[in-house]
Design a protein around this motif. Structure first.
Motif, mmCIF file in Angstrom:
data_model
loop_
_atom_site.group_PDB
_atom_site.id
_atom_site.type_symbol
_atom_site.label_atom_id
_atom_site.label_comp_id
_atom_site.label_asym_id
_atom_site.label_seq_id
_atom_site.Cartn_x
_atom_site.Cartn_y
_atom_site.Cartn_z
ATOM 1 N N ALA A 188 6.237 -23.844 8.664
ATOM 2 C CA ALA A 188 5.691 -25.168 8.325
ATOM 3 C C ALA A 188 6.148 -25.527 6.911
ATOM 4 C CB ALA A 188 4.184 -25.174 8.477
ATOM 5 N N ASP A 189 5.210 -25.726 5.985
ATOM 6 C CA ASP A 189 5.595 -26.102 4.626
ATOM 7 C C ASP A 189 5.562 -24.913 3.664
ATOM 8 O OD1 ASP A 189 2.895 -25.712 4.672
ATOM 9 O OD2 ASP A 189 2.364 -27.577 3.651
ATOM 10 N N THR A 190 5.556 -23.699 4.217
ATOM 11 C CA THR A 190 5.509 -22.491 3.386
ATOM 12 C C THR A 190 6.816 -21.733 3.497
ATOM 13 O OG1 THR A 190 3.126 -22.321 3.800
ATOM 14 C CG2 THR A 190 4.231 -20.385 2.877
ATOM 15 N N PHE A 191 7.290 -21.229 2.367
ATOM 16 C CA PHE A 191 8.539 -20.467 2.335
ATOM 17 C C PHE A 191 8.258 -19.080 1.766
ATOM 18 C CE2 PHE A 191 13.064 -19.869 2.154
ATOM 19 C CZ PHE A 191 13.280 -19.066 1.048
ATOM 20 N N TYR A 192 8.747 -18.060 2.472
ATOM 21 C CA TYR A 192 8.562 -16.678 2.026
ATOM 22 C C TYR A 192 9.930 -16.031 1.823
ATOM 23 C CZ TYR A 192 3.967 -17.369 4.276
ATOM 24 O OH TYR A 192 2.744 -17.859 4.682
ATOM 25 N N ARG A 193 10.018 -15.186 0.808
ATOM 26 C CA ARG A 193 11.209 -14.359 0.620
ATOM 27 C C ARG A 193 10.767 -12.934 0.326
ATOM 28 N NH1 ARG A 193 15.073 -16.533 -3.551
ATOM 29 N NH2 ARG A 193 16.108 -17.550 -1.791
ATOM 30 N N PHE A 194 11.403 -11.981 1.001
ATOM 31 C CA PHE A 194 11.055 -10.568 0.845
ATOM 32 C C PHE A 194 12.321 -9.765 0.582
ATOM 33 C CE2 PHE A 194 8.364 -12.623 4.007
ATOM 34 C CZ PHE A 194 7.098 -12.448 3.464
ATOM 35 N N GLY A 195 12.161 -8.671 -0.157
ATOM 36 C CA GLY A 195 13.267 -7.752 -0.357
ATOM 37 C C GLY A 195 14.072 -8.036 -1.595
ATOM 38 N N GLN A 196 15.372 -7.777 -1.514
ATOM 39 C CA GLN A 196 16.269 -7.866 -2.657
ATOM 40 C C GLN A 196 16.601 -9.320 -3.000
ATOM 41 O OE1 GLN A 196 17.226 -4.867 -4.141
ATOM 42 N NE2 GLN A 196 15.733 -4.045 -2.689
ATOM 43 N N GLU A 197 17.249 -9.484 -4.151
ATOM 44 C CA GLU A 197 17.756 -10.807 -4.506
ATOM 45 C C GLU A 197 18.808 -11.237 -3.489
ATOM 46 O OE1 GLU A 197 16.700 -12.778 -6.906
ATOM 47 O OE2 GLU A 197 15.188 -11.305 -7.473
ATOM 48 N N GLU A 198 19.028 -12.539 -3.403
ATOM 49 C CA GLU A 198 19.883 -13.082 -2.355
ATOM 50 C C GLU A 198 21.307 -12.530 -2.405
ATOM 51 O OE1 GLU A 198 21.158 -17.443 -0.531
ATOM 52 O OE2 GLU A 198 19.585 -17.271 -2.039
ATOM 53 N N ASP A 199 21.791 -12.176 -3.584
ATOM 54 C CA ASP A 199 23.169 -11.707 -3.711
ATOM 55 C C ASP A 199 23.285 -10.187 -3.615
ATOM 56 O OD1 ASP A 199 21.920 -11.150 -6.067
ATOM 57 O OD2 ASP A 199 23.550 -11.824 -7.359
ATOM 58 N N LYS A 200 22.226 -9.513 -3.164
ATOM 59 C CA LYS A 200 22.235 -8.056 -3.092
ATOM 60 C C LYS A 200 22.055 -7.579 -1.660
ATOM 61 C CE LYS A 200 20.567 -7.266 -7.804
ATOM 62 N NZ LYS A 200 19.503 -6.638 -8.640
ATOM 63 N N GLY A 201 23.007 -7.909 -0.819
ATOM 64 C CA GLY A 201 22.952 -7.415 0.556
ATOM 65 C C GLY A 201 22.738 -8.512 1.580
ATOM 66 N N ARG A 202 22.492 -8.099 2.796
ATOM 67 C CA ARG A 202 22.331 -8.991 3.936
ATOM 68 C C ARG A 202 21.137 -9.923 3.748
ATOM 69 N NH1 ARG A 202 24.472 -7.274 8.632
ATOM 70 N NH2 ARG A 202 24.216 -5.096 7.975
ATOM 71 N N VAL A 203 21.343 -11.198 4.068
ATOM 72 C CA VAL A 203 20.261 -12.172 4.000
ATOM 73 C C VAL A 203 19.994 -12.687 5.412
ATOM 74 C CG1 VAL A 203 19.448 -14.349 3.051
ATOM 75 C CG2 VAL A 203 20.941 -12.874 1.679
ATOM 76 N N VAL A 204 18.763 -12.553 5.859
ATOM 77 C CA VAL A 204 18.367 -13.013 7.188
ATOM 78 C C VAL A 204 17.382 -14.157 7.031
ATOM 79 C CG1 VAL A 204 17.066 -12.379 9.256
ATOM 80 C CG2 VAL A 204 18.790 -10.833 8.347
ATOM 81 N N ARG A 205 17.595 -15.223 7.799
ATOM 82 C CA ARG A 205 16.742 -16.412 7.707
ATOM 83 C C ARG A 205 16.110 -16.712 9.064
ATOM 84 N NH1 ARG A 205 21.310 -17.395 4.531
ATOM 85 N NH2 ARG A 205 20.797 -17.755 2.315
ATOM 86 N N ARG A 251 13.003 -19.336 11.078
ATOM 87 C CA ARG A 251 12.107 -20.499 11.037
ATOM 88 C C ARG A 251 11.044 -20.316 12.118
ATOM 89 N NH1 ARG A 251 16.991 -21.751 10.123
ATOM 90 N NH2 ARG A 251 17.550 -21.975 12.330
ATOM 91 N N VAL A 252 9.788 -20.261 11.701
ATOM 92 C CA VAL A 252 8.684 -20.121 12.644
ATOM 93 C C VAL A 252 8.310 -21.503 13.164
ATOM 94 C CG1 VAL A 252 6.290 -19.373 12.935
ATOM 95 C CG2 VAL A 252 7.843 -18.053 11.463
ATOM 96 N N LEU A 253 8.410 -21.673 14.482
ATOM 97 C CA LEU A 253 8.140 -22.967 15.107
ATOM 98 C C LEU A 253 6.787 -23.011 15.801
ATOM 99 C CD1 LEU A 253 11.666 -23.680 16.663
ATOM 100 C CD2 LEU A 253 10.813 -24.253 14.391
ATOM 101 N N ASN A 254 6.184 -21.854 15.982
ATOM 102 C CA ASN A 254 4.875 -21.791 16.633
ATOM 103 C C ASN A 254 4.121 -20.618 16.024
ATOM 104 O OD1 ASN A 254 2.733 -21.157 18.527
ATOM 105 N ND2 ASN A 254 3.795 -22.439 20.033
ATOM 106 N N ALA A 255 2.877 -20.852 15.632
ATOM 107 C CA ALA A 255 2.087 -19.802 14.977
ATOM 108 C C ALA A 255 1.871 -18.583 15.864
ATOM 109 C CB ALA A 255 0.739 -20.373 14.531
ATOM 110 N N ASN A 256 2.078 -18.739 17.178
ATOM 111 C CA ASN A 256 1.970 -17.585 18.073
ATOM 112 C C ASN A 256 2.954 -16.480 17.698
ATOM 113 O OD1 ASN A 256 0.042 -18.964 19.506
ATOM 114 N ND2 ASN A 256 1.388 -19.495 21.216
ATOM 115 N N PHE A 257 4.031 -16.853 16.995
ATOM 116 C CA PHE A 257 5.025 -15.868 16.560
ATOM 117 C C PHE A 257 4.366 -14.697 15.841
ATOM 118 C CE2 PHE A 257 7.349 -14.430 12.760
ATOM 119 C CZ PHE A 257 8.420 -13.779 13.350
ATOM 120 N N TRP A 258 3.463 -15.008 14.906
ATOM 121 C CA TRP A 258 2.852 -13.977 14.087
ATOM 122 C C TRP A 258 2.000 -13.032 14.938
ATOM 123 C CZ3 TRP A 258 4.981 -13.846 9.483
ATOM 124 C CH2 TRP A 258 5.457 -15.028 8.915
#
Length: 467
Positions: free
Chosen positions: A59-76, A78-85
């Motif tokens: 929704a309107d919340t953004f989360y980032r976990f792990g290393q800085e963006e330039d330090k390895g693989r970046v996976v993105r 988008r949660v479209l339904n709260a059932n995901f969690w």
């Protein structure tokens, strides 16, 4: 009644109206579980991720976990339904696969997600273990609340229907081999499709699958006039080549009515009627006249469906059917490394949505079963690990599926997909998830693909190359 200036005046409501208003503004139990799941997962991801980074939009919340963006693989994601969690909290990687299939979450690159998961396997497994204890208290409530939703109904439907021959035509090669191909330098090798200038290799699946068939038949040391027994017909690809190019007779077994029908038509079209016989038969039901009747036995990626309790019986039957001298057996299977193998394998995406009740053996377990069941009459001739060749095979299948599969193509064979576009999308994403899921596991050594060949004691070993 009036209040002094600056004081709040309660609205004039009856007790029933007030209770109803308060109740209507409370979050639903379903949203409370989703919120609890999101908070639990978000709170655990920072410590779980040690390699690369994960970005999640919800929704309107953004989360980032792990290393800085330039330090390895970046996976993105988008949660479209709260059932995901809730799905992920309650069912881990199986829940993620279901969320992907029903469209609760979108990812930029599914292959990258799989690699990222394996990069952080230790942390993810620890997190899942903690969640398993937490969620035991809420899983029953969750099942009652989510129940047989439309998305869950579609998941059940795509898991229970027999697959369409048209589906497999859409992504397999001309020979319709639903197994690992073998890639040579002329195809660019196992990574040829990922290299610069890879476009020239995009039609190489046919040659790679034919190479695999010929390699298997050479390992089996077949010659004109030999009789071959095959467990797992597929659509007759190997049997047809054995009869047409090597002058053999083939008895091949399948449990699929649809595969038998198409395999027999392909045999007829190849002018091999009478030389290739397709039997709708369980391998434990061989007729008495099959005893000691065959020069070679071949089974390509069928052992995954035998089950750990039946390996001894399987090889005992093979020993019974093969001649006592100058006979060979070639079997291949997806396998677990010895350190990961167990006779009991819990339900995951593969066992729930692709191959119910399947079980991956290990190479050592199969070798031991062959020795014991034949009372030493089988000698191990060779062991090959084709795992490096499988990820490209899966990538090629994925490209062809995306290019060729349509709803109309499979709806005739799978009626539930005929008028339900959402169900079709779930069905298609299931296959794309399979290709990425299996490809990552094979590329990282989580699973392997072994081909074993056996000869009779004192028989001459095979001499063969891949080309």
């Amino acid at each position: 009644m009036t209040a002094a200036r600056g004081q709040y005046t309660l609205p004039s409501l009856s007790l029933r109206q007030l209770t109803s208003t308060l109740y209507d503004n409370l979050p639903s139990p379903k949203s409370m579980i989703s919120s609890f799941a999101r908070n639990s997962i978000v709170g655990a991801l920072d410590s779980a991720i040690t390699i690369g980074s994960l970005e999640i939009e919800d929704a309107d919340t953004f989360y980032r976990f792990g290393q800085e963006e330039d330090k390895g693989r970046v996976v993105r994601m988008r949660v479209l339904n709260a059932n995901f969690w809730s799905r992920v909290l309650l069912h881990g990687d199986l829940g993620f696969s279901e969320a992907y299939m029903v469209g609760d979450v979108q990812v930029d690159n599914l292959d990258e997600v799989m690699q990222f998961w394996l990069d952080n396997e230790a942390g993810m497994d620890a997190m899942t273990s903690v969640f398993a204890r937490i969620t035991s208290a809420v899983s029953s409530l969750s099942n009652a609340l989510f129940g047989q939703s439309r998305s869950n109904a579609r998941l059940n439907a795509i898991a229970s229907y027999d697959q369409s021959n048209e589906l497999f035509k859409a992504f397999l090669s001309k020979e319709m081999m639903y197994s690992c191909a073998l890639w040579s330098d002329e195809d660019g090798g196992p990574l040829g499709d990922l290299q610069p200038g890879s476009a020239k290799y995009m039609k190489s699946l046919e040659s790679a699958q034919l190479r695999k068939i010929h390699h298997v038949l050479r390992k089996a040391q077949v010659k004109p006039g030999d009789r071959i027994l095959e467990f797992g017909s597929g659509w007759g690809g190997l049997a047809i080549v054995a009869a047409r190019s090597y002058g053999c007779e083939v008895d091949t077994l399948t449990l699929s009515v649809e595969q038998k029908k198409l395999a027999e038509q392909r045999v007829l079209d190849a002018g091999l009627e009478g030389r290739v016989r397709v039997h709708l038969m369980d391998y434990r039901e061989l007729p008495p006249h099959f005893e000691k009747a065959f020069d070679a036995f071949i089974s390509i990626e069928m052992l995954e469906h035998v089950g750990s309790k039946h390996y001894y019986t399987y090889f005992k039957i093979v020993d019974w059917a093969l001649k006592a001298k100058n006979a060979t057996a070639v079997v291949s299977s997806s396998t677990f490394p010895e350190s990961r193998y167990t006779g009991y394998q819990a339900e995951d995406f593969m066992r729930k949505y692709m191959w119910p009740n399947s079980c991956l053996p290990s190479a050592t377990v199969l070798i031991t079963a062959a020795h014991d069941a034949s009372q030493g009459r089988f000698t191990l001739d060779s062991v090959e690990n084709h795992a490096a060749h499988y990820p490209r095979t899966l990538r090629e299948w994925d490209r062809r599926l995306e290019a060729n599969l349509t709803q109309e193509l499979v709806a005739a064979d799978i009626p539930v997909l005929e008028n339900d576009t959402a169900a079709y999308e779930v069905f298609k994403r299931k296959w794309r998830y399979l290709f990425a899921y299996a490809g990552a596991g094979l590329a990282r050594g989580y699973i392997s693909c072994h081909m074993l060949s056996f000869i009779r004691e004192d028989d001459a070993p095979s001499i063969v190359s891949y080309e």
